[in-house]
Each structure stands twice: as structure tokens, then as C-alpha cells.
Design an enzyme around this catalytic site. Sequence first.
Site, PDB file in Angstrom:
ATOM      1  N   SER A  17       0.806  -1.229   0.000  1.00  0.00           N
ATOM      2  CA  SER A  17       0.000   0.000   0.000  1.00  0.00           C
ATOM      3  C   SER A  17       0.832   1.269   0.000  1.00  0.00           C
ATOM      4  CB  SER A  17      -0.954   0.005   1.201  1.00  0.00           C
ATOM      5  OG  SER A  17      -0.230  -0.018   2.420  1.00  0.00           O
ATOM      6  N   SER A 137      14.705  -7.320   4.282  1.00  0.00           N
ATOM      7  CA  SER A 137      15.292  -7.153   5.608  1.00  0.00           C
ATOM      8  C   SER A 137      15.639  -5.671   5.779  1.00  0.00           C
ATOM      9  CB  SER A 137      16.528  -8.050   5.746  1.00  0.00           C
ATOM     10  OG  SER A 137      17.137  -7.887   6.998  1.00  0.00           O
ATOM     11  N   TYR A 151      13.253  -4.036  17.033  1.00  0.00           N
ATOM     12  CA  TYR A 151      13.267  -3.980  15.570  1.00  0.00           C
ATOM     13  C   TYR A 151      14.485  -4.707  15.010  1.00  0.00           C
ATOM     14  CZ  TYR A 151      13.893  -2.308  10.830  1.00  0.00           C
ATOM     15  OH  TYR A 151      14.110  -2.263   9.476  1.00  0.00           O
ATOM     16  N   LYS A 155      15.030  -8.111  12.436  1.00  0.00           N
ATOM     17  CA  LYS A 155      15.752  -8.116  11.168  1.00  0.00           C
ATOM     18  C   LYS A 155      16.961  -9.063  11.213  1.00  0.00           C
ATOM     19  CE  LYS A 155      12.963  -5.551   8.917  1.00  0.00           C
ATOM     20  NZ  LYS A 155      12.118  -6.153   7.849  1.00  0.00           N
TER      21      LYS A 155
END
Length: 280
Positions: A17, A137, A151, A155
Site C-alpha cells: 500500500s 530485511s 526492531y 531483522k
Amino acid sequence: MARADGAGQVALITGASSGIGEATAVELTRRGFVVYGAARRVDRMAALAGRGVHVIEMDVTDDASMTSGVEQVLREQGRIDVLVNNAGYGSYGALEDVPLEEARRQFEVNVFGLARLTQLVLPHLRAQRSGRIVNVSSIGGKMYEPLGAWYHATKFAVEGLSDSLRVELEPHGVHVIVIEPGAIRTEWGGISAESALTRSGDTAYSAQAHALARIYGVADRPGVGADPRVVAAAIGKAVTVRRPRTRYAVPTSAKAILLARRLLSDRAFDAVITRAYGMR
């Protein structure tokens, strides 16, 4: 084997989106793929639909939603050739300040959603003995920042998951590619900065939270952060060349940061990060 273009091939892209996902949907459509762009908010994909992208509602934290989306693609096209796992977000704040409920949600979106959608698509790729799985990633999967523990953990997990999956799927003719974006002009930076300020802006970690917000604000400016189309072009190349690289770091500044991380000791890199965030 992937052809020089995507004619006749079907791609499913999550997080389509906005940002990298949207740009990738446009890029793969331009290359001739039949593209399905998936996101929670279909209303934000009207422009993609106008370009010929099939837009579908999908929430990567909802198993029924993912299952339904994959079934729709297979029902309408009979195959899937490329899966681009792009959906994700940055949850920032000091480890001490972030509720574990939010930490779990970060993993649900960035890791478990990616893994579950891959599980749903893999039987079809194996049956074809061909296909590409592209996991978006970040350079954050190789380096670190203060207030980014959860976060970066997600990753780092995507990097390890992708490496294992790559050798696991090699005998079945399926390629796994990791994309490692650096500073890109998307909604990601603003959302991450806001989460850091919300959780740690008035705590013992306030100075770091405000420094992070300033840095991410600069990264979103034209001429600093790269256009998402740079990442989309790398993904387009990765899914069409005969033998893709295992990793693509983009833009050039991302490669420089990863090189510095490889060359510097942990203590030396700590010092760089400390100075960058004004902690010394």
C-alpha cells in the site's frame, strides 16, 4: 529459471500500500509480471489497481487472511512464481520502556508473518521446481542502534531465517534473496521515530529518543533518503536474472554502512553509534 522479464509469471507482494511495496508492485508490473499487491488497507491501493495490479486485503498477523490471499492467487492464476515478503514496521523505544505485548507484535509482523506466508507458498514453488522468495530485511539486520532492540532483533532473525531457507530450498530449484535497504524515503521513518518518542521521549532515555527522531527526520528528506524505486529496481533485477545474488544492499550509502560494520570492531562501531546519537 527466471527469464529476462516477468512475462507469464505471477508475483505476490506484501505491504504494497505504500513505500517499497508499492514501488515494487509498479516495477514488476512494468517487467511483465502478473502482480498481486497485498496490504491491510485496500483503499490505499487504488492507484495500483489503476496500473493493472490485482489488489487484495491481507493481514500478515492473521492466518486466515494469508491463507485466503494465497488461495485467491492460485485460483485466479494457477501459480505463484515470486513472493516478496515486504510487510513490516519499526517499533522503537528503550527495551526497558517497550511492553512485551508490543515486542511480540513486532515479531508477529516482521518475522512470523513472513515465515507463515512463505510456508503457504512453498508447496507450490517446490511443485514447479522454480521460484523466488524475496525477504525485505534491512541494514538493521547487520548493525544496531539505541532504542531499536526489538526492531533489530526481528531483522537479525530475518537474515538468519533467510540463510537457512536458502540452502534448504536450493535442491528444490527455489532461490531465496535478501534485500537490505538503508535510508529510504517512506512512512517507515516517521512511524519509527514516533514510537521512540511515545515510549521513551519522557523517560531516562529521552535524549536518545529525541536524537533518533532528528536523525530519522533528516533521512526522510529529498536528497538524503533514497527513493523507494531504488529498492524496487533491485528486487526487479533479483527476480529476473538467471542467478540472483543472495543479498542486495541499496542504496550505495547502505553498502558503505555495512562495509564499516564489517571492518570495525564492536567497540569501534559502538563509538560511531554513540557519537551519531549525541550520547557523548
